[in-house]
Enzyme design. Sequence first.
Site, PDB file in Angstrom:
ATOM      1  N   GLN A 183     -28.496  -8.313  36.191  1.00  0.00           N
ATOM      2  CA  GLN A 183     -28.494  -7.836  34.814  1.00  0.00           C
ATOM      3  C   GLN A 183     -29.639  -6.861  34.516  1.00  0.00           C
ATOM      4  O   GLN A 183     -30.607  -6.781  35.275  1.00  0.00           O
ATOM      5  CB  GLN A 183     -28.589  -9.024  33.859  1.00  0.00           C
ATOM      6  CG  GLN A 183     -27.309  -9.844  33.782  1.00  0.00           C
ATOM      7  CD  GLN A 183     -27.337 -10.780  32.607  1.00  0.00           C
ATOM      8  OE1 GLN A 183     -27.625 -11.949  32.739  1.00  0.00           O
ATOM      9  NE2 GLN A 183     -27.047 -10.253  31.432  1.00  0.00           N
ATOM     10  N   HIS A 184     -29.493  -6.151  33.392  1.00  0.00           N
ATOM     11  CA  HIS A 184     -30.558  -5.380  32.745  1.00  0.00           C
ATOM     12  C   HIS A 184     -30.940  -4.080  33.437  1.00  0.00           C
ATOM     13  O   HIS A 184     -31.659  -3.271  32.844  1.00  0.00           O
ATOM     14  CB  HIS A 184     -31.840  -6.205  32.588  1.00  0.00           C
ATOM     15  CG  HIS A 184     -31.663  -7.583  32.048  1.00  0.00           C
ATOM     16  ND1 HIS A 184     -30.938  -7.847  30.912  1.00  0.00           N
ATOM     17  CD2 HIS A 184     -32.118  -8.778  32.502  1.00  0.00           C
ATOM     18  CE1 HIS A 184     -30.967  -9.151  30.681  1.00  0.00           C
ATOM     19  NE2 HIS A 184     -31.656  -9.731  31.621  1.00  0.00           N
ATOM     20  N   ASP A 190     -24.589 -11.258  36.656  1.00  0.00           N
ATOM     21  CA  ASP A 190     -24.549 -12.342  37.643  1.00  0.00           C
ATOM     22  C   ASP A 190     -24.617 -13.716  36.990  1.00  0.00           C
ATOM     23  O   ASP A 190     -23.990 -14.671  37.473  1.00  0.00           O
ATOM     24  CB  ASP A 190     -25.663 -12.175  38.683  1.00  0.00           C
ATOM     25  CG  ASP A 190     -27.041 -11.961  38.078  1.00  0.00           C
ATOM     26  OD1 ASP A 190     -27.193 -11.992  36.841  1.00  0.00           O
ATOM     27  OD2 ASP A 190     -27.985 -11.744  38.859  1.00  0.00           O
TER      28      ASP A 190
END
Length: 495
Positions: A80-81, A243
């Site tokens: 992520q991110h 994820d």
Amino acid sequence: MYIGVDCGTQSTKVVVVDGEQGRILGEANRPHRLIEGAGGRREQDPGEWVAALIHGVKAAMAQAGIDGQAIRALAISGQQHGMVALDRHGNPVYPAKLWCDTETVAWNSRLIEQLGGPQGCLDRLGLILQTGYTASKLAWLREVHPDAYARIATLLLPHDYLNFWLTGERVAEAGDASGTGYFDTRARTWRRDVWGVLAPELDPDHVLPRLIDSHAAVGTLRPDAAEALGLPARVLVASGGGDNMLGAIGTGNIRAGRVTFSLGTSGTICAHSDTPVVPENAMLANFCSSHGSWLPLICTMNVTSATTRIRELFGLDLITFGERIAQAPIGADGVSVLPFFNGERVPMLPEATASFEGLSSVNTTQANLCRAVVEGATLGLRYGLEQCGPLAASVDEIRLIGGGAKSPVWRQMVADVTASSVVCPVVTDAAALGAAIQAAWCHQGGELEPLCQAMVTLDETSRAEPDSKGVAAYREVYARYRGHLNRQHGVATAE
């Protein structure tokens, strides 16, 4: 047959799954390089993700012994991110800045202030910005690398980027988008007012990807992608997700009462909620799930990333490391570790460093140091669980995934530290399995629950029940850990 892919920080994992029997027929793994630098810089080359995807799919298909014509759909789970900023030709203007990058601390603090402080963030986003989110990375790029920023035509997350390479489509879904910092996690839409503060020169209608439902297809494979993967172009590409979101699906965590712990590079705790959660502090993220609900989530930044540093420092393989942990008593003879090698998100200490406490000439042994770093990572997860409030109180079972879940000693430690029953799915790479399940959901339609029941199997031989003596001992060890947190970092002890 379905393919699930998990593009993580350390590697890309691929599984080929029989959609009728829920069996994994083939799997593969290819590592990624991490670019590290001063100030907490942690980046990767998105091209390596594509190379790992191609290698992984071919290797998993070869192990499965099936022809590409048998594959109906695939889905991508991604770390992520991460900020993947592309120019008008679809090429990165800068390396992907990752979730664990802490170089943007000052920019995150500034953004929170510009949005009206923590309450302003909650009002607009349903969560409070954290350094790991995408928003501060974009603000950093705008100021530090204005030439690269000016060339941005599209801004994607890692799994969105792989979907773009696969299909040519620029899309996102609510689960992964929740961690950008410019997405309203309650209304499931981009926040234009936040974007205007963050990137006023960039038109969100052109730069941000189109949002699709989590059960929807992105499209089918581009001819070039199909040829590179050895798959037919008709293969559906499902929405995929972050994820953590796909890991929840891969553990069957799609109803209330279940909690997923991931003992991976980072540590995550995610629960299920049918409605948005109003966080009491910045550490609990009110993320959307990738199955239409919400996934309140806590993320610590130092789990196997911390234990691996100590294991490799001593030159131990995983088996010997596990033996050393088992040789030391609960509490490691008074040795405590605050394992903040990468800074920390929970508690919010992005600029913290690791520290070893309570060392003496008597207790400074290899076994104690090995156990103490594992205990430190696990106690940090207990601290995170406490931030979940009522959701934590309703837990009836913890489903454990990630590399650390393979250790019987660590599983028992989690059971004793949390005083909860712990069990692993048969497939501990749950994000890749969750991606395969989501691909089947996208292809077949219908409800997700029957697919999870058919494809998520629990390994009862892995189950660990809390031991009363261990629970009591860890109550004292946890109090010691909280004391160190307070003295070192001013994190107040529990009342």
